[in-house]
Design a protein around this motif. Structure first.
Motif, mmCIF file in Angstrom:
data_model
loop_
_atom_site.group_PDB
_atom_site.id
_atom_site.type_symbol
_atom_site.label_atom_id
_atom_site.label_comp_id
_atom_site.label_asym_id
_atom_site.label_seq_id
_atom_site.Cartn_x
_atom_site.Cartn_y
_atom_site.Cartn_z
ATOM 1 N N ALA A 118 -12.489 6.077 16.182
ATOM 2 C CA ALA A 118 -13.516 6.246 17.225
ATOM 3 C C ALA A 118 -14.899 6.512 16.640
ATOM 4 O O ALA A 118 -15.641 7.358 17.131
ATOM 5 C CB ALA A 118 -13.116 7.373 18.175
ATOM 6 N N GLY A 119 -15.239 5.793 15.566
ATOM 7 C CA GLY A 119 -16.550 5.949 14.947
ATOM 8 C C GLY A 119 -16.624 6.971 13.844
ATOM 9 O O GLY A 119 -17.630 7.070 13.137
ATOM 10 N N ASP A 120 -15.588 7.769 13.668
ATOM 11 C CA ASP A 120 -15.531 8.739 12.575
ATOM 12 C C ASP A 120 -14.866 8.044 11.385
ATOM 13 O O ASP A 120 -13.639 7.981 11.293
ATOM 14 C CB ASP A 120 -14.733 9.970 12.998
ATOM 15 C CG ASP A 120 -14.672 11.037 11.909
ATOM 16 O OD1 ASP A 120 -15.371 10.881 10.882
ATOM 17 O OD2 ASP A 120 -13.928 12.016 12.073
ATOM 18 N N ALA A 121 -15.689 7.512 10.488
ATOM 19 C CA ALA A 121 -15.198 6.748 9.342
ATOM 20 C C ALA A 121 -15.375 7.560 8.066
ATOM 21 O O ALA A 121 -16.494 7.946 7.725
ATOM 22 C CB ALA A 121 -15.947 5.418 9.239
ATOM 23 N N ARG A 122 -14.263 7.819 7.387
ATOM 24 C CA ARG A 122 -14.298 8.585 6.141
ATOM 25 C C ARG A 122 -13.365 7.973 5.113
ATOM 26 O O ARG A 122 -12.259 7.532 5.448
ATOM 27 C CB ARG A 122 -13.915 10.043 6.396
ATOM 28 C CG ARG A 122 -15.042 10.847 7.029
ATOM 29 C CD ARG A 122 -14.654 12.292 7.324
ATOM 30 N NE ARG A 122 -13.815 12.377 8.512
ATOM 31 C CZ ARG A 122 -12.554 12.759 8.517
ATOM 32 N NH1 ARG A 122 -11.956 13.045 7.370
ATOM 33 N NH2 ARG A 122 -11.869 12.837 9.639
ATOM 34 N N LYS A 123 -13.814 7.963 3.861
ATOM 35 C CA LYS A 123 -13.019 7.416 2.769
ATOM 36 C C LYS A 123 -12.094 8.494 2.232
ATOM 37 O O LYS A 123 -12.537 9.588 1.876
ATOM 38 C CB LYS A 123 -13.921 6.886 1.652
ATOM 39 C CG LYS A 123 -13.166 6.213 0.516
ATOM 40 C CD LYS A 123 -14.108 5.491 -0.441
ATOM 41 C CE LYS A 123 -14.601 4.199 0.187
ATOM 42 N NZ LYS A 123 -15.318 3.362 -0.802
ATOM 43 N N VAL A 124 -10.803 8.194 2.188
ATOM 44 C CA VAL A 124 -9.802 9.135 1.674
ATOM 45 C C VAL A 124 -8.805 8.372 0.822
ATOM 46 O O VAL A 124 -8.720 7.144 0.856
ATOM 47 C CB VAL A 124 -9.041 9.866 2.814
ATOM 48 C CG1 VAL A 124 -9.965 10.748 3.613
ATOM 49 C CG2 VAL A 124 -8.312 8.873 3.712
ATOM 50 N N ARG A 125 -8.021 9.130 0.076
ATOM 51 C CA ARG A 125 -6.954 8.527 -0.715
ATOM 52 C C ARG A 125 -5.778 8.168 0.185
ATOM 53 O O ARG A 125 -5.394 8.948 1.057
ATOM 54 C CB ARG A 125 -6.506 9.482 -1.823
ATOM 55 C CG ARG A 125 -7.581 9.692 -2.880
ATOM 56 C CD ARG A 125 -7.072 10.490 -4.044
ATOM 57 N NE ARG A 125 -8.052 10.534 -5.118
ATOM 58 C CZ ARG A 125 -7.810 10.933 -6.353
ATOM 59 N NH1 ARG A 125 -6.590 11.366 -6.673
ATOM 60 N NH2 ARG A 125 -8.752 10.917 -7.266
ATOM 61 N N VAL A 126 -5.230 6.990 -0.062
ATOM 62 C CA VAL A 126 -4.131 6.468 0.740
ATOM 63 C C VAL A 126 -3.044 5.980 -0.208
ATOM 64 O O VAL A 126 -3.325 5.220 -1.140
ATOM 65 C CB VAL A 126 -4.616 5.300 1.631
ATOM 66 C CG1 VAL A 126 -3.455 4.714 2.431
ATOM 67 C CG2 VAL A 126 -5.736 5.763 2.555
ATOM 68 N N ASN A 127 -1.800 6.433 0.012
ATOM 69 C CA ASN A 127 -0.727 5.876 -0.818
ATOM 70 C C ASN A 127 -0.161 4.631 -0.148
ATOM 71 O O ASN A 127 -0.157 4.495 1.078
ATOM 72 C CB ASN A 127 0.339 6.921 -1.174
ATOM 73 C CG ASN A 127 1.176 7.371 -0.002
ATOM 74 O OD1 ASN A 127 1.806 6.564 0.663
ATOM 75 N ND2 ASN A 127 1.211 8.679 0.238
ATOM 76 N N LEU A 128 0.285 3.700 -0.985
ATOM 77 C CA LEU A 128 0.704 2.381 -0.530
ATOM 78 C C LEU A 128 2.209 2.239 -0.652
ATOM 79 O O LEU A 128 2.789 2.542 -1.697
ATOM 80 C CB LEU A 128 0.004 1.292 -1.355
ATOM 81 C CG LEU A 128 -1.529 1.347 -1.372
ATOM 82 C CD1 LEU A 128 -2.075 0.256 -2.274
ATOM 83 C CD2 LEU A 128 -2.105 1.213 0.042
ATOM 84 N N ARG A 129 2.832 1.744 0.417
ATOM 85 C CA ARG A 129 4.295 1.612 0.455
ATOM 86 C C ARG A 129 4.665 0.555 1.475
ATOM 87 O O ARG A 129 4.014 0.430 2.501
ATOM 88 C CB ARG A 129 4.923 2.962 0.867
ATOM 89 C CG ARG A 129 6.441 2.960 1.019
ATOM 90 C CD ARG A 129 7.108 2.838 -0.336
ATOM 91 N NE ARG A 129 8.486 3.240 -0.369
ATOM 92 C CZ ARG A 129 9.531 2.492 -0.002
ATOM 93 N NH1 ARG A 129 9.334 1.301 0.509
ATOM 94 N NH2 ARG A 129 10.759 2.950 -0.143
ATOM 95 N N ASP A 130 5.698 -0.222 1.200
ATOM 96 C CA ASP A 130 6.182 -1.179 2.190
ATOM 97 C C ASP A 130 6.801 -0.412 3.355
ATOM 98 O O ASP A 130 7.861 0.185 3.239
ATOM 99 C CB ASP A 130 7.224 -2.102 1.547
ATOM 100 C CG ASP A 130 7.621 -3.261 2.469
ATOM 101 O OD1 ASP A 130 7.452 -3.112 3.701
ATOM 102 O OD2 ASP A 130 8.094 -4.279 1.972
ATOM 103 N N ARG A 131 6.106 -0.413 4.486
ATOM 104 C CA ARG A 131 6.545 0.288 5.689
ATOM 105 C C ARG A 131 6.894 -0.704 6.802
ATOM 106 O O ARG A 131 6.863 -0.363 7.979
ATOM 107 C CB ARG A 131 5.444 1.240 6.178
ATOM 108 C CG ARG A 131 5.057 2.314 5.173
ATOM 109 C CD ARG A 131 3.946 3.219 5.722
ATOM 110 N NE ARG A 131 4.306 3.816 6.992
ATOM 111 C CZ ARG A 131 5.018 4.930 7.113
ATOM 112 N NH1 ARG A 131 5.438 5.569 6.030
ATOM 113 N NH2 ARG A 131 5.314 5.410 8.317
ATOM 114 N N GLY A 132 7.236 -1.935 6.419
ATOM 115 C CA GLY A 132 7.477 -2.973 7.406
ATOM 116 C C GLY A 132 8.598 -2.659 8.370
ATOM 117 O O GLY A 132 8.611 -3.153 9.503
ATOM 118 N N HIS A 133 9.566 -1.841 7.945
ATOM 119 C CA HIS A 133 10.708 -1.503 8.808
ATOM 120 C C HIS A 133 10.501 -0.200 9.563
ATOM 121 O O HIS A 133 11.383 0.221 10.315
ATOM 122 C CB HIS A 133 11.979 -1.393 7.956
ATOM 123 C CG HIS A 133 11.943 -0.285 6.959
ATOM 124 N ND1 HIS A 133 11.115 -0.302 5.864
ATOM 125 C CD2 HIS A 133 12.633 0.883 6.900
ATOM 126 C CE1 HIS A 133 11.292 0.805 5.166
ATOM 127 N NE2 HIS A 133 12.198 1.548 5.775
#
Length: 290
Positions: A118-133
């Motif tokens: 909603a317009g509050d944009a902030r850069k943070v660390r994100v871990n990556l994982r296959d979450r397709g299921h």
């Protein structure tokens, strides 16, 4: 949309008036600025970091055998939302996170992305994982929430991301993780013995007596005997499993009430009691800064 403080104050008890942060529900729509893609994200106070569905991950220039040796290199990966929109993103690897859960541990690449609500944009660390299921392809963790938002599964009194929770049947108090990402509560249980057990069909054991040992984070233990109330199918990043559920009386000391709890050997987990939405709904608002 933001639910502003004046509305929050009108429905909460007087002791909550000091809270001035806007409120998020159990799930909200977020976008990734770098890829102009939207996700319906689970707001997960049980997660330290935010997490994103990612696949076809390639380290530009070649991947070293040890994941930590790739920190600083550029990672190219794809992500896709539930509407089928797919984008390819590229970002430097800033860290490798070790994620612990009931199935063990795994290492995941972490990148920095700009998450926008909603317009509050902030850069943070994100871990990556296959979450397709998984039901939600994005989780918003405490690293995006801290200092900015309350999490509201309904509108009621405030509890922190961790809290002392007492179980009447074991007479133990646990340093529990309050986890809005979990559907239900989970209790550390070992030496589970079902009286007159059907070893082939778990459903046939519903209604039977079960005895198990539980322990809190301080090593205090107790044996509990109660009846199996149901079974529960638990899905996570490692797959799925069926757990027994029992009804126990738990809550902040002096404020306990009955709720269903699934039983799991959490020996390898830091918190021996995880509090999910089935305990929170209708009772508490979660503030990860508290």
């Amino acid at each position: 949309m933001f639910r502003v403080l004046i509305f929050f104050m009108s429905i909460l008890p007087a002791f909550c008036f000091a809270y001035s942060k806007p409120i998020l529900g159990p799930y909200e729509t977020f976008s990734i600025e770098e890829g102009n893609i939207h996700f319906v994200a689970r707001i997960d106070t049980g997660a330290s970091n935010s997490s994103l569905h990612a696949f076809d991950m390639h380290v530009v220039g070649g991947e070293a055998k040890r994941k930590k040796d790739n920190i600083g290199k550029m990672l190219r990966f794809s992500t896709e939302n539930r509407d089928g929109k797919r984008v390819e993103l590229q970002a430097p690897i800033v860290d490798v996170s070790t994620v612990k859960n009931a199935q063990g541990t795994e290492s995941r690449y972490m990148v920095e992305l700009t998450l926008n609500f909603a317009g509050d944009a902030r850069k943070v660390r994100v871990n990556l994982r296959d979450r397709g299921h998984m039901d939600f392809r994005m989780l918003i963790g405490r690293n995006w929430l801290e200092g900015h938002y309350l999490v509201n599964v309904q509108q009621l009194p405030v509890i922190g991301a961790r809290a002392p929770i007492h179980i009447v049947e074991s007479d133990l108090t646990y340093d529990a993780r309050i986890d809005t990402g979990a559907v239900e509560n989970s209790l550390h249980a070992t030496h589970i013995h079902i009286h007159d057990a059907d070893k082939d069909n778990m459903e046939n054991n519903v209604g039977k007596l079960v005895t198990f040992t539980t322990a809190n984070e301080h090593g205090q233990s107790a044996e509990v005997t109660t009846r199996i109330a149901d079974t529960s199918l638990i899905r996570n990043a490692q797959g799925s499993e069926i757990r027994y559920m029992v009804e126990l009386t738990l809550g902040e000391p002096g404020k306990e009430y009955k709720v269903l709890v699934n039983l799991k050997d959490r020996t390898k987990m830091r918190q021996k009691l995880l509090i999910g939405r089935n305990w929170l709904e209708g009772h508490y608002l979660v503030d990860v800064d508290k």
